[in-house]
Write a protein that holds these residues in place. Sequence first.
Motif, mmCIF file in Angstrom:
data_model
loop_
_atom_site.group_PDB
_atom_site.id
_atom_site.type_symbol
_atom_site.label_atom_id
_atom_site.label_comp_id
_atom_site.label_asym_id
_atom_site.label_seq_id
_atom_site.Cartn_x
_atom_site.Cartn_y
_atom_site.Cartn_z
ATOM 1 N N TRP A 137 3.657 7.614 -4.269
ATOM 2 C CA TRP A 137 3.402 8.981 -4.725
ATOM 3 C C TRP A 137 2.006 9.131 -5.306
ATOM 4 O O TRP A 137 1.441 10.224 -5.292
ATOM 5 C CB TRP A 137 4.464 9.409 -5.748
ATOM 6 C CG TRP A 137 5.827 9.544 -5.147
ATOM 7 C CD1 TRP A 137 6.896 8.729 -5.345
ATOM 8 C CD2 TRP A 137 6.271 10.552 -4.224
ATOM 9 N NE1 TRP A 137 7.978 9.164 -4.614
ATOM 10 C CE2 TRP A 137 7.621 10.292 -3.915
ATOM 11 C CE3 TRP A 137 5.654 11.651 -3.629
ATOM 12 C CZ2 TRP A 137 8.366 11.073 -3.052
ATOM 13 C CZ3 TRP A 137 6.408 12.439 -2.758
ATOM 14 C CH2 TRP A 137 7.737 12.151 -2.473
ATOM 15 N N SER B 88 14.125 10.375 0.041
ATOM 16 C CA SER B 88 14.779 10.126 -1.241
ATOM 17 C C SER B 88 13.685 10.054 -2.308
ATOM 18 O O SER B 88 12.519 10.306 -2.020
ATOM 19 C CB SER B 88 15.610 8.839 -1.199
ATOM 20 O OG SER B 88 14.778 7.720 -1.041
ATOM 21 N N SER B 89 14.043 9.691 -3.516
ATOM 22 C CA SER B 89 13.074 9.737 -4.604
ATOM 23 C C SER B 89 11.907 8.763 -4.440
ATOM 24 O O SER B 89 10.814 9.026 -4.932
ATOM 25 C CB SER B 89 13.768 9.477 -5.942
ATOM 26 O OG SER B 89 14.366 8.198 -5.926
ATOM 27 N N ASP B 90 12.115 7.667 -3.753
ATOM 28 C CA ASP B 90 11.032 6.694 -3.622
ATOM 29 C C ASP B 90 10.832 6.155 -2.211
ATOM 30 O O ASP B 90 10.030 5.250 -1.996
ATOM 31 C CB ASP B 90 11.262 5.528 -4.579
ATOM 32 C CG ASP B 90 12.531 4.742 -4.257
ATOM 33 O OD1 ASP B 90 13.341 5.218 -3.439
ATOM 34 O OD2 ASP B 90 12.712 3.660 -4.826
ATOM 35 N N ARG C 143 16.285 14.020 -2.533
ATOM 36 C CA ARG C 143 15.795 13.625 -3.858
ATOM 37 C C ARG C 143 16.711 14.075 -4.985
ATOM 38 O O ARG C 143 16.836 13.399 -5.980
ATOM 39 C CB ARG C 143 14.390 14.168 -4.111
ATOM 40 C CG ARG C 143 13.331 13.501 -3.240
ATOM 41 C CD ARG C 143 11.985 14.093 -3.470
ATOM 42 N NE ARG C 143 11.946 15.461 -2.934
ATOM 43 C CZ ARG C 143 10.923 16.282 -3.093
ATOM 44 N NH1 ARG C 143 9.862 15.905 -3.764
ATOM 45 N NH2 ARG C 143 10.958 17.481 -2.565
ATOM 46 N N ARG C 144 17.335 15.200 -4.862
ATOM 47 C CA ARG C 144 18.145 15.719 -5.971
ATOM 48 C C ARG C 144 19.633 15.453 -5.810
ATOM 49 O O ARG C 144 20.285 14.942 -6.701
ATOM 50 C CB ARG C 144 17.895 17.211 -6.131
ATOM 51 C CG ARG C 144 16.501 17.480 -6.660
ATOM 52 C CD ARG C 144 16.184 18.972 -6.731
ATOM 53 N NE ARG C 144 14.775 19.184 -6.991
ATOM 54 C CZ ARG C 144 13.827 19.206 -6.071
ATOM 55 N NH1 ARG C 144 14.126 19.016 -4.814
ATOM 56 N NH2 ARG C 144 12.572 19.400 -6.406
#
Length: 150
Positions: A14, A48-50, A103-104
């Motif tokens: 990121w 996804s988040s990462d 992600r959520r």
Amino acid sequence: MPLSALCFSARIDWSAISGSVEAELEATLDRARKLNRLNGVTGALLLSSDSIVCWLEGNSRGLADTRDCVGRDSRLSDITEIAEGEISERVFSRCWLYFADLRRSGTADGTPIDTASLASSPDIAAAARIIAPLTERLAPARQTQRAMLV
């Protein structure tokens, strides 16, 4: 030429993204869809988040070009092939690149996707069975999809 599929995962850096993450996502999806259209590749991108999990299908040349572009993306690391092989038909025949933001909620528009099972798929057929439920969300938009695939 036989139809093939490729499923891989990658970590997202990121910090390599300057500016708005949402704007970067939109620009990346736009570029990827254009590349897929040029290469005759269809598929899905799960965020996804990462990390991402990507499913791509098309001829071997188109997949190789896309794989090369992914390998040169400085925002991605630890690119890991999950499965690759010949398939009898496309899973995402009406979509240059379906995008699911996990992600959520961990679901793709309400469709649960077990990315852990997908990442440990023993072969391309098993991976296809796990990702295929996403196409149910695409069915109501068949006319729009046909127009977009022109």
